[in-house]
Design a protein around this motif. Structure first.
Motif, PDB file in Angstrom:
ATOM      1  N   PRO A 139      51.906 -90.393 -25.052  1.00 29.10           N
ATOM      2  CA  PRO A 139      52.555 -90.057 -23.664  1.00 29.10           C
ATOM      3  C   PRO A 139      51.721 -88.959 -22.749  1.00 29.10           C
ATOM      4  O   PRO A 139      51.272 -88.161 -23.344  1.00 29.10           O
ATOM      5  N   SER A 163      54.777 -91.367 -28.817  1.00 31.52           N
ATOM      6  CA  SER A 163      55.116 -92.617 -28.079  1.00 31.52           C
ATOM      7  C   SER A 163      56.099 -93.160 -28.974  1.00 31.52           C
ATOM      8  O   SER A 163      56.085 -93.232 -30.204  1.00 31.52           O
ATOM      9  N   GLU A 216      53.212 -87.727 -15.894  1.00 28.99           N
ATOM     10  CA  GLU A 216      52.844 -88.214 -14.535  1.00 28.99           C
ATOM     11  C   GLU A 216      53.352 -87.435 -13.385  1.00 28.99           C
ATOM     12  O   GLU A 216      52.603 -87.396 -12.430  1.00 28.99           O
ATOM     13  N   SER A 244      64.813 -90.040 -21.726  1.00 30.83           N
ATOM     14  CA  SER A 244      63.962 -90.722 -22.427  1.00 30.83           C
ATOM     15  C   SER A 244      62.255 -90.338 -22.178  1.00 30.83           C
ATOM     16  O   SER A 244      61.499 -90.570 -23.036  1.00 30.83           O
ATOM     17  N   ASN A 245      61.981 -90.119 -21.095  1.00 32.63           N
ATOM     18  CA  ASN A 245      60.832 -90.099 -20.551  1.00 32.63           C
ATOM     19  C   ASN A 245      60.473 -88.519 -19.627  1.00 32.63           C
ATOM     20  O   ASN A 245      59.510 -87.946 -19.314  1.00 32.63           O
ATOM     21  N   THR A 302      57.737 -85.331 -16.348  1.00 35.54           N
ATOM     22  CA  THR A 302      58.033 -86.736 -16.514  1.00 35.54           C
ATOM     23  C   THR A 302      56.811 -87.419 -17.026  1.00 35.54           C
ATOM     24  O   THR A 302      55.682 -87.279 -16.622  1.00 35.54           O
ATOM     25  N   TYR A 303      57.048 -88.105 -18.185  1.00 35.88           N
ATOM     26  CA  TYR A 303      55.999 -88.759 -18.735  1.00 35.88           C
ATOM     27  C   TYR A 303      55.897 -90.097 -18.342  1.00 35.88           C
ATOM     28  O   TYR A 303      56.584 -90.746 -18.020  1.00 35.88           O
ATOM     29  N   ASN A 304      54.646 -90.751 -18.656  1.00 36.72           N
ATOM     30  CA  ASN A 304      54.339 -92.132 -18.062  1.00 36.72           C
ATOM     31  C   ASN A 304      54.984 -93.290 -19.072  1.00 36.72           C
ATOM     32  O   ASN A 304      54.499 -94.499 -19.135  1.00 36.72           O
ATOM     33  N   GLN A 305      55.554 -92.610 -20.101  1.00 41.82           N
ATOM     34  CA  GLN A 305      56.358 -93.776 -21.218  1.00 41.82           C
ATOM     35  C   GLN A 305      57.379 -93.111 -21.886  1.00 41.82           C
ATOM     36  O   GLN A 305      57.666 -91.964 -22.081  1.00 41.82           O
ATOM     37  N   GLU A 306      58.106 -94.097 -22.558  1.00 41.19           N
ATOM     38  CA  GLU A 306      59.282 -93.412 -23.308  1.00 41.19           C
ATOM     39  C   GLU A 306      58.749 -92.488 -24.458  1.00 41.19           C
ATOM     40  O   GLU A 306      57.861 -92.954 -25.315  1.00 41.19           O
ATOM     41  N   LEU A 307      59.350 -91.531 -24.576  1.00 43.59           N
ATOM     42  CA  LEU A 307      58.972 -90.642 -25.755  1.00 43.59           C
ATOM     43  C   LEU A 307      59.719 -90.580 -26.965  1.00 43.59           C
ATOM     44  O   LEU A 307      61.086 -90.918 -26.984  1.00 43.59           O
TER      45      LEU A 307
END
Length: 486
Positions: free
Chosen positions: A378, A472, A381, A438-439, A395-400
Motif C-alpha cells: 500500500p 496489503s 494516495e 479499510s484504506n 488514504t492509501y491506494n488499496q485495502e489495508l
C-alpha cells in the motif's frame, strides 16, 4: 545453457581468425534447424550471429565451425535450451547462497527437480578498461545441484536468484537461465559505466576510495573504484539476449555517496538497458524489466540514519516502482525481514525466500503482463490535514491489513511556534496513528501549530520480523517507506 526464446532472437558469439568464415548450425538430433554463416572482419577476431527466433524447449545442439583457407575447426555445444534468461547482480545479499538461508536443506533438496533451470556465475574480477570477455568464470553453465546451489555462503549460487528463477520455472513451465554476476561490499558506482556516472556528475574517483577490491574494514566493504566491475563482470555479457535483470545492492552506499543514489541507481538501469540492447544487436528489449530489492535492515542497536534514505532513493524518491523515472521496474520491500541473530551479520537476513517471492510477483506483473497479480504494498494516495482537530487522514491506494501501529512509526515534521515563512523551526516528532477505515490511517499531531511533512517507517529497523503495522490485504505485502511534504 539457456538462450533467449522468441520473440527475441538469441545472439551467439565467439573468437576466430580474422579473414575466416564461421558457420553456426542449430540442430535437434540429426535435424538441422538453422544455419548461419558470417565472415570474421576487423582486427579483433570476434564474430557474432543472431539466431532465428525459437520457441522454448530443447535440447538442441549448437555447432560453430570455422573455415580459414580450407582448414576447418569446430566447437560443439550440447544440451542447449531456449527459454528466458535473467541477469542477477548486486552485492552480498545477492551473493548469499542457498546454503546460508532459512530452510536451506529443504531448498537444496529441490535442486534435482529443476533440470531445465541452468546456472552460470561470473568470477570476481576487476578491470580498468571495458573487457570483451570475462577474465574467468566461477560456475560454467550447469544443471542445478545441491553442491553448486550451496557451494559456500558467499560464493555461488545466489539464493535470491535461484528461488526467483525456481518460481518462474514453476509458473511458466519452460527453461530459465540464471546468470549471476555479484560481489559483496561493492558500491553502485563500481557496477556503473563511465557514461552512466557522467549523467550524475561523477567523473573522478574520490581520493578516499582505495583502488583495489581488497577488504578494507572488518565488515568486508570494498571500494573498487568507478566502473571496475562494470568493465569486467557486466560489459563482457552485453552480447547476450536477455529477458530481464534483478538487483540487490545499496548497503555499501549507506556509507558511500548516499545522497547521490537517487541519480546513480536510475542511471545504472537506463545505461544497462541501452548497453544490452546495443550489444545484442537490438534483440534485448531497450526497456527490459528490471527488478530490485529495497534494503532490509542494517543494525538494531546502532541504527544508521542513511538506511531509510537509501530505501527512498532506490525509488528515485517516488517511494514505489515502477515510476516516471524508473519505468518497467518492480521492487521487493524487505524492511520487515530483519534478522538480528543472523550468523552472517544482521545486514544479511536469512529469509531470502520471501525476498525472492516478492520479486517474482513483480516479475509476473511487469515482465510477463499478469496485471491482476498484486506486487506492490500500500502507498498513500491523498493526505487530508485538519488543524482544527490536529490530525491528518492518509488514504492509501488499496485495502489495508493493519496490525498494532506503534506511536513512533509515523512521524510529522512539526513546528510548535508561530509559523513565519522562511523562519520557522521544524523537527521530526513521533505521531500516534490508527486505522480509521479499510484504506485510511489517521495520524495525530497534537502540539504542532503547523506540519510540513509526514513520513512512515523512516528508520533503520522499523519493525520486527514480518510485523510492520501496514500490509496489503492481498499477498500481505508491506507498505514501503515514504515521506510526503504538505
Amino acid at each position: 545453457m539457456v538462450l533467449q526464446q522468441k520473440p527475441a532472437r538469441a545472439v551467439v558469439w565467439g573468437y576466430g581468425e580474422v579473414g575466416a568464415v564461421v558457420t553456426v548450425t542449430l540442430g535437434l538430433g540429426v535435424d538441422i534447424i538453422s544455419s548461419t554463416t558470417v565472415d570474421i572482419n576487423g582486427d579483433v577476431g570476434i564474430w557474432k550471429v543472431v539466431l532465428d527466433p525459437m520457441d522454448y524447449g530443447g535440447p538442441y545442439n549448437l555447432i560453430a565451425q570455422q573455415n580459414i583457407k580450407g582448414e576447418i575447426t569446430s566447437i560443439h555445444l550440447e544440451d542447449v535450451l531456449f527459454g528466458d534468461v535473467w541477469i542477477c547482480a548486486g552485492q552480498s545479499n545477492m551473493v548469499l547462497t542457498v546454503s546460508a538461508i532459512f530452510n536451506a536443506s529443504q531448498e537444496l533438496a529441490k535442486a534435482s527437480d529443476y533440470p531445465f533451470i541452468r546456472l552460470f556465475s561470473t568470477a570476481r574480477e576487476t578491470s580498468e578498461t571495458e573487457l570483451l570477455d570475462l577474465p574467468s568464470v566461477s560456475l560454467e553453465w550447469s544443471i542445478p545441484t545441491p553442491e553448486n546451489l550451496g557451494h559456500s555462503d558467499l560464493t555461488y549460487f545466489s539464493a535470491v536468484c535461484w528461488i526467483f528463477g525456481r518460481h518462474l520455472a514453476e509458473k511458466l513451465k519452460y527453461p530459465i537461465g540464471l546468470v549471476e554476476s555479484v560481489w559483496g561490499g561493492t558500491a553502485v558506482e563500481t557496477w556503473s559505466s563511465k557514461t552512466a556516472l557522467s549523467t550524475c556528475g561523477l567523473s573522478e574517483v574520490p581520493k578516499e576510495w582505495p583502488q583495489s577490491c581488497s577488504d578494507i574494514t572488518a565488515s568486508h566493504y570494498r571500494q573498487c573504484g568507478y566502473s571496475k566491475l562494470w568493465n569486467s563482470m557486466i560489459h563482457p555479457l552485453l552480447n547476450m539476449t536477455i529477458k530481464g535483470a534483478i538487483w540487490y545492492q545499496g548497503e555499501h552506499n549507506i556509507v558511500l555517496s548516499p545522497n547521490l543514489y537517487n541519480c546513480t541507481f536510475p542511471a545504472l538501469i537506463q545505461d544497462w538497458r541501452r548497453s544490452f540492447h546495443e550489444g545484442s544487436l537490438g534483440q534485448t528489449d531497450l526497456n527490459f524489466p528490471f527488478g530490485f530489492v529495497q534494503l532490509s535492515t542494517f543494525s538494531k542497536n546502532s541504527p544508521n540514519a542513511n538506511v531509510p534514505l537509501i530505501r527512498w532513493h532506490q525509488t528515485a524518491d517516488y517511494g514505489y516502482a515502477p515510476n516516471p523515472k524508473m519505468p518497467n521496474t518492480f521492487m521487493a520491500v524487505a524492511m520487515d525481514l530483519g534478522d538480528e541473530t543472523s550468523p552472517h551479520g544482521s545486514i544479511h537476513p536469512r529469509d531470502k525466500a520471501t525476498v525472492a517471492y516478492r520479486l517474482y510477483l513483480g516479475a509476473q506483473a511487469i515482465a510477463y503482463g499478469e496485471r491482476r497479480v498484486p506486487f506492490q504494498g500500500p502507498f498513500p494516495e491523498t493526505i487530508d490535514v485538519s488543524y482544527t482537530s490536529s490530525y491528518m487522514n492518509i488514504t492509501y491506494n488499496q485495502e489495508l491489513l493493519v496490525t498494532h501501529i506503534s506511536d513512533h512509526i509515523f512521524e510529522v515534521f512539526c513546528s510548535t511556534g508561530i509559523v513565519v515563512t522562511g523562519n520557522s523551526q521544524y523537527t521530526w516528532v513521533p505521531a500516534p496513528a490508527q486505522a480509521s477505515s479499510s484504506n485510511v490511517v489517521m495520524v495525530s499531531f497534537k502540539g504542532c501549530s503547523h506540519i510540513a511533512a509526514v513520513r512512515y517507517a523512516w528508520s533503520d529497523w522499523p519493525c520486527e520480523y514480518k510485523a510492520c503495522p501496514i500490509y496489503s490485504v492481498h499477498e500481505g505485502l508491506p507498505a514501503p517507506v515514504f515521506v510526503k511534504y504538505i
